[in-house]
Design an enzyme around this catalytic site. Structure first.
Site, short mmCIF file in Angstrom:
data_model
loop_
_atom_site.label_atom_id
_atom_site.label_comp_id
_atom_site.label_asym_id
_atom_site.label_seq_id
_atom_site.Cartn_x
_atom_site.Cartn_y
_atom_site.Cartn_z
CG ASN A 159 -1.81 1.13 1.39
OD1 ASN A 159 -1.84 1.99 0.52
ND2 ASN A 159 -2.58 1.15 2.47
CG PHE A 160 2.68 2.79 -3.56
CD1 PHE A 160 2.99 1.48 -3.25
CD2 PHE A 160 3.19 3.33 -4.74
CE1 PHE A 160 3.80 0.71 -4.09
CE2 PHE A 160 4.02 2.57 -5.58
CZ PHE A 160 4.31 1.26 -5.26
CE LYS A 161 -0.51 2.43 5.18
NZ LYS A 161 -0.42 2.32 6.63
CG HIS A 210 -6.02 1.27 5.17
ND1 HIS A 210 -5.48 2.07 6.15
CD2 HIS A 210 -5.09 0.33 4.90
CE1 HIS A 210 -4.26 1.63 6.44
NE2 HIS A 210 -4.01 0.58 5.69
CD GLU A 258 -3.48 -3.41 7.22
OE1 GLU A 258 -2.51 -3.66 6.51
OE2 GLU A 258 -4.00 -2.28 7.28
CB ILE A 306 -0.93 0.42 11.15
CG1 ILE A 306 -1.93 -0.69 10.82
CG2 ILE A 306 -0.64 1.26 9.91
CD1 ILE A 306 -3.28 -0.19 10.30
N GLY A 328 3.08 -3.75 10.35
CA GLY A 328 4.45 -3.97 10.80
C GLY A 328 5.22 -5.04 10.04
CB ALA A 358 2.44 0.73 4.02
CB SER A 359 6.22 1.80 6.96
OG SER A 359 5.85 0.77 7.85
O1 G3P Z 1 -2.13 -1.14 4.41
C1 G3P Z 1 -0.99 -1.62 5.00
C2 G3P Z 1 -0.74 -1.03 6.30
O2 G3P Z 1 -1.72 -0.36 6.95
C3 G3P Z 1 0.32 -1.59 7.11
O3 G3P Z 1 1.24 -0.57 7.20
O4 G3P Z 1 3.43 0.38 7.50
O5 G3P Z 1 2.56 -1.29 9.13
O6 G3P Z 1 3.22 -2.02 6.85
P1 G3P Z 1 2.70 -0.89 7.70
#
Ligand code: G3P
Length: 215
Positions: free
Chosen positions: A5-7, A89, A137, A142, A173, A194-195
């Site tokens: 997810n590129f957010k 989301h 999630e 997150i 995470g 994402a991150s």
């Molecule tokens: O949509 C994916 C997300 O909400 C998870 O984010 O940065 O924890 O991988 P992250």
């Protein structure tokens, strides 16, 4: 399946989004892994046109053609080349009725739906809308450094029981191949992250590692 997810990360916006999506395509080709990207609505068309990788919207609104200023029209997302969309989301929560209508509109167009949920029970409650995937999630994980696989493995096991492995994605995470491997072992079909990728200094190396976790 791995979905990044590129957010609205700067490293995943505009020109940088195209560059990052291209790295995903390279890794998908080199590993044979099912890797998809969920990009901002304004980046959909360019990435879909220039690359050959499944591209998803991050959101659609349950509207049709007409007077809906500022909404994201499902038809536009589809014309721009999206194969599907994330919905609900944690950073873009929807009222239940709006979610239901959004899934319905996506289905009318044949767009794949990936509905996010904050816990297994909420995820299971969305089964009645028959989305293609449900991504569980835990919001508190997150963007953090500890993955759902290691911090709360019982959530994945429980979600697999309530939702079924075929529809289940997990996220929050997720950073490396070990996280992915564990998520799959506990009953998920794939991960949403994402991150771990968008903030990586070497996203290709991270994606290669993540893809290795699917094997
Ligand atoms: O949509 C994916 C997300 O909400 C998870 O984010 O940065 O924890 O991988 P992250």
């Amino acid at each position: 399946m791995i979905i990044t997810n590129f957010k609205t990360y700067e490293s995943a916006t505009g020109e940088s989004a195209l560059r990052l999506a291209k790295i995903h395509q390279e890794v998908a080709r080199e590993t044979g892994a099912d890797i998809q990207v969920a990009v901002q609505a304004v980046d959909l068309a360019r990435i879909s046109q220039e690359l050959d990788i499944p591209v998803l919207a991050q959101h659609i609104d349950p509207v049709g053609f007409g007077g809906h200023t500022g909404h994201i029209l499902p038809e536009s997302v589809q014309t721009a080349g999206a194969a599907g969309t994330l919905l609900n989301h944690s950073e873009r929560r929807l009222e239940r009725e709006v979610l239901k209508a959004s899934i319905q509109r996506a289905k009318e167009l044949g767009l794949v739906t990936i509905v996010c949920a904050q816990d297994p029970e909420e995820g299971a409650s969305f089964l009645e809308f028959d989305p293609d995937y449900i991504a569980v999630e835990p919001p508190e994980l997150i963007g953090g450094d500890i993955s759902v696989s290691t911090a709360q493995p019982e959530i994945i096991e429980n979600a697999a029981k309530l939702i079924g492995s075929e529809k289940l994605l997990v996220g929050a995470g997720v950073k490396n191949g070990a996280d992915v491997r564990l998520a799959i072992k506990l009953g998920a079909k794939g991960v949403l992250l994402a991150s771990g990728v968008t903030k990586a200094s070497d996203p290709k190396a991270v994606l290669m590692d993540l893809a290795g976790g699917l094997k």
